[in-house]
Design a protein around this motif. Structure first.
Motif, PDB file in Angstrom:
ATOM      1  N   ALA A  68       0.874  -1.175   0.000  1.00 35.46           N
ATOM      2  CA  ALA A  68       0.000   0.000   0.000  1.00 35.46           C
ATOM      3  C   ALA A  68       0.905   1.216   0.000  1.00 35.46           C
ATOM      4  N   THR A  69       0.680   2.152  -0.907  1.00 38.87           N
ATOM      5  CA  THR A  69       1.519   3.338  -0.965  1.00 38.87           C
ATOM      6  C   THR A  69       1.006   4.413  -0.015  1.00 38.87           C
ATOM      7  N   ARG A  70       1.891   5.291   0.409  1.00 42.91           N
ATOM      8  CA  ARG A  70       1.503   6.382   1.303  1.00 42.91           C
ATOM      9  C   ARG A  70       0.467   7.280   0.636  1.00 42.91           C
ATOM     10  N   GLU A  71       0.600   7.502  -0.661  1.00 38.75           N
ATOM     11  CA  GLU A  71      -0.361   8.343  -1.381  1.00 38.75           C
ATOM     12  C   GLU A  71      -1.761   7.749  -1.318  1.00 38.75           C
ATOM     13  N   GLU A  72      -1.872   6.426  -1.541  1.00 42.98           N
ATOM     14  CA  GLU A  72      -3.176   5.757  -1.479  1.00 42.98           C
ATOM     15  C   GLU A  72      -3.761   5.819  -0.079  1.00 42.98           C
ATOM     16  N   VAL A  73      -2.923   5.574   0.922  1.00 43.46           N
ATOM     17  CA  VAL A  73      -3.389   5.568   2.303  1.00 43.46           C
ATOM     18  C   VAL A  73      -3.889   6.955   2.701  1.00 43.46           C
ATOM     19  N   ASP A  74      -3.148   7.995   2.350  1.00 45.00           N
ATOM     20  CA  ASP A  74      -3.564   9.358   2.683  1.00 45.00           C
ATOM     21  C   ASP A  74      -4.868   9.738   1.982  1.00 45.00           C
ATOM     22  N   ARG A  75      -5.089   9.188   0.790  1.00 41.97           N
ATOM     23  CA  ARG A  75      -6.323   9.497   0.056  1.00 41.97           C
ATOM     24  C   ARG A  75      -7.528   8.776   0.665  1.00 41.97           C
ATOM     25  N   LEU A  76      -7.329   7.546   1.136  1.00 38.36           N
ATOM     26  CA  LEU A  76      -8.430   6.748   1.651  1.00 38.36           C
ATOM     27  C   LEU A  76      -8.741   7.019   3.124  1.00 38.36           C
ATOM     28  N   ALA A  77      -7.742   7.436   3.901  1.00 41.61           N
ATOM     29  CA  ALA A  77      -7.930   7.590   5.347  1.00 41.61           C
ATOM     30  C   ALA A  77      -9.081   8.535   5.703  1.00 41.61           C
ATOM     31  N   PRO A  78      -9.250   9.690   5.030  1.00 43.76           N
ATOM     32  CA  PRO A  78     -10.376  10.566   5.387  1.00 43.76           C
ATOM     33  C   PRO A  78     -11.741   9.950   5.106  1.00 43.76           C
ATOM     34  N   LEU A  79     -11.812   8.879   4.305  1.00 46.83           N
ATOM     35  CA  LEU A  79     -13.083   8.236   3.984  1.00 46.83           C
ATOM     36  C   LEU A  79     -13.492   7.200   5.025  1.00 46.83           C
ATOM     37  N   VAL A  80     -12.603   6.911   5.982  1.00 48.34           N
ATOM     38  CA  VAL A  80     -12.909   5.960   7.051  1.00 48.34           C
ATOM     39  C   VAL A  80     -13.833   6.655   8.050  1.00 48.34           C
ATOM     40  N   ILE A  81     -14.956   6.026   8.370  1.00 55.25           N
ATOM     41  CA  ILE A  81     -15.945   6.596   9.295  1.00 55.25           C
ATOM     42  C   ILE A  81     -15.713   6.026  10.690  1.00 55.25           C
ATOM     43  N   VAL A  82     -15.615   6.923  11.694  1.00 59.01           N
ATOM     44  CA  VAL A  82     -15.338   6.516  13.068  1.00 59.01           C
ATOM     45  C   VAL A  82     -16.560   6.826  13.929  1.00 59.01           C
ATOM     46  N   THR A  83     -17.033   5.843  14.693  1.00 60.57           N
ATOM     47  CA  THR A  83     -18.173   6.050  15.578  1.00 60.57           C
ATOM     48  C   THR A  83     -17.873   5.443  16.934  1.00 60.57           C
ATOM     49  N   GLU A  84     -18.435   6.051  18.001  1.00 60.99           N
ATOM     50  CA  GLU A  84     -18.324   5.473  19.333  1.00 60.99           C
ATOM     51  C   GLU A  84     -19.304   4.312  19.476  1.00 60.99           C
ATOM     52  N   GLN A  85     -18.888   3.292  20.237  1.00 61.02           N
ATOM     53  CA  GLN A  85     -19.741   2.122  20.480  1.00 61.02           C
ATOM     54  C   GLN A  85     -20.227   2.133  21.907  1.00 61.02           C
TER      55      GLN A  85
END
Length: 301
Positions: A284-301
């Motif tokens: 996985a390249t750093r460029e790909e990771v930086d592009r996808l990371a903001p699309l990860v949704i974080v919620t409290e459980q």
């Protein structure tokens, strides 16, 4: 630095076929040989994330020499303990229309108690305060069941933090040392609980648990904090092999570079998703990771 322990590395042959079926002759349309093993896959992604890294473990024979040559060509630093027997091979088969088919890992060489002690000494010599040591994957035949526990103690004595990704009795022995991070998948979590492990008690003792749930994402359990669920962006899984390694690698690399836990797991899950688009596992390249990371949704459980 991040020190990745690959106790049972392999020469990975990746065969991509067209219309794979059992029986008869199937000629691959692509064939790649790469240095493999979970620790090597993790090391690849750590390096791509920009953190300093070295990989260690056991390696031997002509296949081990080829493994070392391929790591040199890839520019991945390594410092392995030499052994007498041959490094194993692994075959991964993918089909152009269906993606991942099967992974066939070889059993690997046998090692001695003396080899195990040499690896403990090697990890201790590589570790320093503030480093991360990642111990992952299966042990070769003959290795003591408490080897990962010993490595955890040795790294901790040097002031390093430890992440563990293993299973069975090897895992349970390592968890007795309360590593800083444990990265199970759902089956590994269930198996450990069936053996009497209490994940809540482990967290209360100071361990962080990063539970990988495949296409459902990941769950982060931190001592004293509410659980957090991380949902990945949707992607077609061409080859999910190595995505758990990429998740752990990018998470630890981000922490090593000064990131906070939420940001680290975002990048880890993004790396796991990015890894699925390649023939080879653990990429996985750093460029790909930086592009996808903001699309990860974080919620409290």
């Amino acid at each position: 630095m991040v020190i990745c322990v690959s106790a049972n590395p392999s020469l990975d042959q990746v065969l991509v076929t067209r219309g794979f079926k059992m029986g008869g002759k199937v000629e691959p349309v692509r064939w790649t040989v790469i240095p493999g093993g979970s620790g090597v896959r993790i090391g690849n992604v750590v390096r791509e994330m920009g953190a300093p890294v070295t990989v260690t473990g056991f390696r031997g024979g002509g296949s081990g020499a080829w493994h070392a040559q391929l790591m040199d060509e890839a520019g991945l630093p390594h410092d392995f303990v030499p052994i007498r027997e041959e490094t194993r091979g692994t075959v991964l088969i993918l089909d152009e229309s269906r993606g991942f088919m099967v992974e066939l890992p070889g059993p690997g060489p046998s090692v001695t108690e003396a080899d195990a002690e040499h690896l403990v000494e090697r990890v201790a010599s590589l570790s320093n305060a503030g480093d991360w040591v990642i111990v992952s994957g299966r042990l070769p035949t003959g290795a003591p069941v408490d080897l990962y526990a010993r490595l955890t103690r040795a790294a901790r004595a040097r002031g390093a933090r430890v992440a563990v990704d293993a299973r069975g009795a090897v895992l349970l022995a390592a968890l007795d040392e309360v590593p800083d991070l444990w990265k199970p998948n759902a089956q590994e979590m269930q198996d450990a609980m069936a053996e009497g492990l209490d994940p809540v008690a482990l967290c209360e003792r100071g361990a962080t648990i990063l539970l990988s749930e495949g296409r459902n994402g990941a769950l982060l359990l931190r001592p004293g904090d509410r659980p957090l669920r991380f949902a990945p962006p949707p992607r077609r899984p061409w080859n999910p092999a190595g995505s758990g390694n990429a998740l752990l690698a990018a998470t630890v690399a981000t922490l090593c570079l000064g990131g906070e836990w939420v940001d680290a797991v975002r990048h880890g899950l993004a790396a796991g998703v990015a890894n699925m688009q390649y023939d080879v596992a653990g990429h996985a390249t750093r460029e790909e990771v930086d592009r996808l990371a903001p699309l990860v949704i974080v919620t409290e459980q």
